[in-house]
Design an enzyme around this catalytic site. Structure first.
Site, short mmCIF file in Angstrom:
data_model
loop_
_atom_site.label_atom_id
_atom_site.label_comp_id
_atom_site.label_asym_id
_atom_site.label_seq_id
_atom_site.Cartn_x
_atom_site.Cartn_y
_atom_site.Cartn_z
N LYS A 153 -19.97 -1.39 1.75
CA LYS A 153 -20.13 -1.84 3.14
C LYS A 153 -19.56 -0.75 4.07
CE LYS A 153 -18.20 -3.62 6.30
NZ LYS A 153 -17.96 -3.10 7.71
N GLU B 240 -6.00 0.97 0.39
CA GLU B 240 -5.45 2.20 0.96
C GLU B 240 -5.37 1.96 2.46
OE1 GLU B 240 -4.76 5.19 2.87
OE2 GLU B 240 -6.80 5.87 2.45
N CYS C 112 -4.94 8.07 8.35
CA CYS C 112 -3.80 7.26 7.92
C CYS C 112 -2.67 8.13 7.38
CB CYS C 112 -4.24 6.24 6.87
SG CYS C 112 -5.13 6.99 5.48
N GLU D 28 1.32 2.47 13.91
CA GLU D 28 0.28 3.49 13.69
C GLU D 28 -0.62 3.57 14.92
OE1 GLU D 28 -2.54 4.87 10.04
OE2 GLU D 28 -2.70 2.77 10.63
#
Length: 477
Positions: free
Chosen positions: A176, A250, A284, A384
């Site tokens: 996806k 992850e 990330c 973040e």
């Protein structure tokens, strides 16, 4: 303009269940890049059914590991041959600068080769003497149907970090892609078809959150492999727990780069250019907390600010551009809101700021920004941001630097810069992250990649990543 009006389901191009199209526009100037068929829950059901049939009845799980490796190696050759085309398309879709997308497509082949090496080295079936009489056969068997859900920032790298080990293990896969990069996602279908994977083994169903949620909760999915935000990962883990689906997650990061007193500052800056600002800092793994000794604090702040000011911001297709636009308008606004928050929290804005770069008002651009006088308790140091915003945090001694580095909900990456390589290794051992760099050394594509704490569960790359797509079976004979 590129148009994919069909979906790649079960290894074949088929008409979607609805007429909905995903419109992909350039984050640089809003121009139309293309249209992609949008998968609905009906399409997801069809893709999962094809994957389940192929897993239960088809040849792929029953091939030898060597036969599967041959097909995957052929895919890698075909994918690498189209690296330039893919890099240009991804740059047009998500705003990643061409220097990055072109480099990454070459690196993706190295990633695949690392998985192939892991597959060649894995003892797929091992005979062991049992206690007393008899023998035990230990087998690595495929986990089943895999749902791979990926983000937009490094789409082919993220996709193939999941698909390649799953396929080598004998699994079938439904991918996806994110709607922002739906075009390059469906382009993968062309390469999978040309490589000769059997019917039902690979499906690609681009769509939004509803599509992804339906896929990961599907009762016929055995494992979820996801890259994305920690919040989304937490929701996926909860959904997976309902039916004991296996997961590899992850997730996010807020990695610290520790600059020791003896560090070569020129080398630090050269490394941070890529580890902190690479891929528009929409990564990330980005090193966005710079930890500097008080004895050299202003020197480090000045050097990092000069680095930010030196970066060319603009059209991501221009090879001279280092930082392109953020992927969406709301993402750019989110980053600007963090810059404004940093000012309110009392941090010193050294360079950058919330204003749109001059001359780039037609795109989703953010100025590379550096904050000083930052306390690790500030939100700009803990959350973040996923954009080109760095914070420089002072420390008095190494123990304090380590406390600050480890004082984070995340544990994905990090670095230390020092003239003493062995001492750098000592520091690395004390930081709780899944990956770490001493003086900017690059990670091997066969080394395990993943995070501690809220940065995820499981590992990718090489043999370690491959084993996450197998189940161990013990047979007593």
């Amino acid at each position: 303009m590129i148009t994919y009006d069909q979906l790649f389901i079960g290894g074949q191009w088929v008409a979607p269940a609805s007429s909905g199209l995903i419109e992909v526009r350039s984050p640089h100037d809003g121009s139309l890049v293309g249209h992609a068929a949008e998968a609905t829950t009906v399409d997801v059901d069809g893709a999962v059914a094809a994957a389940r049939t192929a897993f239960e009845e088809g040849p792929w799980p029953r091939m030898t590991p060597e036969q599967r490796q041959e097909v995957v190696a052929r895919f890698d050759e075909l994918h690498l041959a189209r690296a330039t085309e893919i890099a240009h398309l991804i740059t047009a879709e998500n705003g990643s600068p061409y220097w990055f997308t072109s480099m990454l497509q070459i690196a993706v082949s190295g990633q695949t080769q690392g998985y192939l090496q892991g597959a060649r080295e894995l003892a797929w079936e091992e005979h062991r003497p049992a206690t007393g009489d008899g023998e035990t056969v230990v087998r690595h068997e495929p986990v089943g149907v895999v749902a791979a859900v990926i983000p937009w920032n490094a789409p082919h790298q993220s996709a193939l970090a999941k698909l390649i080990p799953a396929l080598l293990a004998g699994c079938t896969v439904v991918l996806k892609p994110s709607p922002e990069t739906a075009l390059d996602g469906l382009l993968l279908g062309e390469i999978f078809a040309e490589a000769g994977f059997p019917k039902g083994v690979v499906s690609i169903v681009p769509g939004g959150r509803e599509t992804g949620a339906h896929l990961v909760s599907h009762p016929d999915v055995d494992k979820i492999a996801f890259t994305g935000s920690t919040g989304a990962g937490r929701a996926i883990a909860g959904a997976a727990a309902e039916s004991f689906k296996r997961i590899t997650l992850e997730l996010g990061g807020k990695s610290a780069a520790i600059v020791l007193e003896d560090a070569d500052l020129d080398a630090v800056v050269a490394g941070l250019k890529y580890s902190s600002f690479g891929n528009n800092a929409e990564a990330c793994i980005a090193h966005t907390r710079i930890l500097a000794p008080r004895s050299r604090y202003e020197e480090v702040v000045g050097a990092v600010a000069a680095l930010a000011d030196s970066l060319t911001v603009g059209d991501p297709s221009d090879p001279e551009t280092f930082i392109g636009p953020m992927v969406r308008a709301d993402q750019a606004e989110r980053i600007r809101s963090y810059i404004e928050l940093g000012v309110r929290e009392g941090a010193r804005l050294v360079t950058g700021g919330p204003d749109v770069p001059e001359g780039l008002e037609g795109g989703h651009y953010v100025r590379p920004t550096v904050f000083a006088d930052v306390d690790n308790s500030m939100r700009i140091a803990r959350e973040e941001i996923f954009g080109p915003v760095l914070v420089v945090i002072p420390f008095d001694d190494e123990d304090e630097a380590l406390r600050i580095a480890n004082d984070s909900p995340y544990g994905l990456g990090g670095a230390v810069w020092t003239a003493d390589r062995e001492h750098g290794l000592e520091i690395a051992r004390r930081v709780r992250t899944g990956t770490f760099h001493v003086n900017g050394a690059a990670l091997d594509m066969q080394a395990p990649f993943g995070g501690f704490k809220a940065s995820g569960i499981g590992r990718e790359f090489g043999g370690a990543g491959l084993r996450h797509y197998t189940e161990l079976k013990a047979i007593a004979i």
